[in-house]
Enzyme design. Structure first.
Site, PDB file in Angstrom:
ATOM      1  N   ASP A  98       3.277  -4.428   7.949  1.00 52.46           N
ATOM      2  CA  ASP A  98       1.927  -3.596   7.940  1.00 52.46           C
ATOM      3  C   ASP A  98       0.813  -4.516   8.024  1.00 52.46           C
ATOM      4  OD1 ASP A  98      -0.355  -2.702   7.103  1.00 52.46           O
ATOM      5  OD2 ASP A  98       0.449  -1.817   5.427  1.00 52.46           O
TER       6      ASP A  98
ATOM      7  N   HIS B  70       0.781  -1.097  -0.016  1.00 51.01           N
ATOM      8  CA  HIS B  70      -0.043   0.004   0.000  1.00 51.01           C
ATOM      9  C   HIS B  70       0.974   1.153   0.000  1.00 51.01           C
ATOM     10  CE1 HIS B  70      -2.735   2.860   2.061  1.00 51.01           C
ATOM     11  NE2 HIS B  70      -3.686   2.281   1.575  1.00 51.01           N
TER      12      HIS B  70
ATOM     13  N   GLN C  83      -4.345  -5.257   6.823  1.00 49.03           N
ATOM     14  CA  GLN C  83      -5.316  -5.892   6.348  1.00 49.03           C
ATOM     15  C   GLN C  83      -5.401  -7.460   7.048  1.00 49.03           C
ATOM     16  OE1 GLN C  83      -7.658  -5.560   4.004  1.00 49.03           O
ATOM     17  NE2 GLN C  83      -7.033  -3.412   3.804  1.00 49.03           N
TER      18      GLN C  83
ATOM     19  N   LYS D  87     -10.345  -1.293  10.277  1.00 47.09           N
ATOM     20  CA  LYS D  87     -10.676  -2.462   9.607  1.00 47.09           C
ATOM     21  C   LYS D  87     -11.073  -3.686  10.273  1.00 47.09           C
ATOM     22  CE  LYS D  87      -7.308  -0.611   6.105  1.00 47.09           C
ATOM     23  NZ  LYS D  87      -7.764   0.086   4.854  1.00 47.09           N
TER      24      LYS D  87
ATOM     25  N   CYS E 240      -4.792   2.252  -3.645  1.00 42.92           N
ATOM     26  CA  CYS E 240      -3.479   2.751  -2.998  1.00 42.92           C
ATOM     27  C   CYS E 240      -2.370   1.788  -3.084  1.00 42.92           C
ATOM     28  CB  CYS E 240      -3.709   3.187  -1.586  1.00 42.92           C
ATOM     29  SG  CYS E 240      -4.723   4.557  -1.390  1.00 42.92           S
TER      30      CYS E 240
HETATM   31  N1  PMP Z   1      -1.812  -0.776   4.678  1.00 41.65           N
HETATM   32  C1  PMP Z   1      -2.739  -1.631   4.170  1.00 41.65           C
HETATM   33  C2  PMP Z   1      -2.286  -2.906   3.470  1.00 41.65           C
HETATM   34  C3  PMP Z   1      -3.842  -1.130   4.023  1.00 41.65           C
HETATM   35  O1  PMP Z   1      -4.874  -1.888   3.241  1.00 41.65           O
HETATM   36  C4  PMP Z   1      -4.405   0.299   4.566  1.00 41.65           C
HETATM   37  C5  PMP Z   1      -5.649   0.695   4.338  1.00 41.65           C
HETATM   38  N2  PMP Z   1      -6.196   0.795   3.092  1.00 41.65           N
HETATM   39  C6  PMP Z   1      -3.299   1.018   5.193  1.00 41.65           C
HETATM   40  C7  PMP Z   1      -2.056   0.620   5.143  1.00 41.65           C
HETATM   41  C8  PMP Z   1      -3.508   2.362   5.541  1.00 41.65           C
HETATM   42  O2  PMP Z   1      -4.423   2.468   6.654  1.00 41.65           O
HETATM   43  P1  PMP Z   1      -4.900   3.687   7.170  1.00 41.65           P
HETATM   44  O3  PMP Z   1      -5.476   4.333   6.288  1.00 41.65           O
HETATM   45  O4  PMP Z   1      -5.856   3.095   8.367  1.00 41.65           O
HETATM   46  O5  PMP Z   1      -3.681   4.626   7.955  1.00 41.65           O
END
Ligand code: PMP
Length: 404
Positions: free
Chosen positions: A198, A121, A201, A224, A362
């Site tokens: 990270d 991401h 997910q 999430k 993203c």
């Molecule tokens: N990493 C991953 C794999 C994600 O799916 C997301 C959210 N789409 C994020 C980071 C970012 O998370 P947040 O917007 O809650 O900071």
């Protein structure tokens, strides 16, 4: 027992209609829905003990502090974190990664290398690019294959005594791939590199045990996993958190301040400047209680059934292609139909009350890899049903007929 009717009843939003149709919510990878039990906790905070934490001697402040610190302990237990001060409250995964990337500038110099996976991401790419710009370190990419899996043989070749840090997601938000993070962590440690995973997910599907993983940093976003937006955590090993410089300066994170010199508070407060999302933190704890009561084993097997069912049904549609792995992944299906823009499919599905995500999620490097502008992504949670998947499949067929 997994009682889907009771579970669905806990989520008031699932009763609403969108564009005159019952809502079918398949955008769970972007944000999950919130059960009444968690909503009640937020309301209770503002109705009964809204106060700033850690500073007040008065009763409301103490009640709020106790509830917030209890939530920290629930998070500690959930991820099997050794010490509660290794749980740093942040505004989410993005904030947590920026905290580490910012602090790591103190440990990186020109000529050093940091490794990023091709499946990230943007929030696990851009902060490290900024770090590299600041320090002169080099960002190297662990490549992926068309199967949506990391090329682990190349990862092992990329590791060297120059590698300082490896960062990778546990589960890819764009494809659902579950990465071999234990292998990554162990190999990185052998060359003396730290690892940030990270977990944004993964956390809704897999209960990670950070001590068993031996990971240096692990990040989570509450929204999430049935919690509210604007709150998450950074797990960091105590040694690392003590070494890293503070991220933001301000109230709460200090021991003593004079105009000549400031000393910093102990962990976790050193990284928690300012008034946090108090209700959010407490509700994050309640969300973990809720999910644990349903049970992560039951959630994983139920979601896997949904995934298998949806994969089979969607693949029956002419011209439909699913990107990344077809099985052994989190409940995310990223697809396109030949000759149709994903945005157009998403717009028609919305008219039918079906919420999916369209675009690059993203994760533009993944889209570039497949040479596509984006995908339609349907992501399932434990409150979804096979009947809803049937509605999706009929909707996609309808969109295909209208657009082709
Ligand atoms: N990493 C991953 C794999 C994600 O799916 C997301 C959210 N789409 C994020 C980071 C970012 O998370 P947040 O917007 O809650 O900071």
């Amino acid at each position: 027992m997994f009682d889907i009717a009771k579970i669905r009843n806990d989520f008031p939003i699932l009763k609403r209609e969108v564009n005159g149709k019952p809502l079918v919510y398949f955008d769970n990878a972007a944000t999950s829905q919130t059960p009444q039990q968690v909503i009640d906790v937020i309301v209770d905070y503002y109705q009964n003990y809204n106060a700033n934490i850690h500073r007040g001697v008065h009763s409301l402040s103490q009640e709020a502090t106790d509830a917030y610190e209890q939530a920290r302990q629930k998070i500690q237990e959930h991820f099997n974190i050794a010490k509660s001060h290794e749980v740093i409250f942040t505004s989410g995964t993005t904030d947590a990664i920026n905290l580490v990337a910012n602090g790591f500038a103190a440990f990186i110099k020109q000529g050093d290398e940091v490794l990023v996976s091709a499946l990230e991401h943007h929030s696990n790419i851009v902060p490290w690019q900024m770090l590299c710009e600041k320090t002169g370190a080099q960002l190297k990419v662990i490549p992926m294959g068309t199967d949506g899996q990391l090329k682990m043989d190349i990862f092992h070749e990329l590791l060297s005594d120059k590698t300082r840090l490896v960062f990778c997601n546990h589960v890819s938000n764009a494809l659902g791939t579950i990465n071999p993070i234990k292998e990554i962590i162990d190999a990185a440690h052998k060359v003396g590199a730290a690892v940030l995973i990270d977990g944004a997910q993964a956390a809704p599907h897999i209960k990670a045990d950070v001590q068993e993983l031996d990971v240096d940093f692990y990040t989570v976003s509450a929204h999430k996993m049935c919690g509210p937006t604007g709150v998450g955590i950074l797990y960091g090993k105590e040694d690392w958190l003590n070494k890293l410089p503070p991220y933001q300066g301000g109230g709460e994170m200090i021991a003593e301040v004079t105009f000549e010199e400031t000393t910093y508070a102990d962990l976790p407060h050193k990284f928690e400047a300012g008034t946090p999302n108090i209700a959010g933190g407490i509700a994050f704890g309640a969300a973990l209680d809720y999910m644990n009561a349903v049970g992560f084993g039951a959630i994983a097997s139920y979601e896997n059934d949904l995934l298998e069912y949806a994969t089979k049904k969607l693949l029956e549609i002419d011209g439909l292609k699913i990107y990344g792995p077809l099985e052994g992944k989190a409940s995310v299906i990223s697809f396109n139909i030949q000759g149709i823009h994903p945005y157009d499919i998403g717009t028609i599905l919305d008219k039918l009350g079906i919420a999916v995500r369209t675009g690059h999620h993203c994760a533009q490097p993944i889209m570039d890899f497949y040479q596509i502008p984006g995908t339609v992504r349907a992501s399932f949670s434990f409150y979804n049903t096979k009947e809803e998947i049937d509605v999706l499949v009929e909707g996609v067929k309808k969109a295909r007929m209208m657009l082709q």
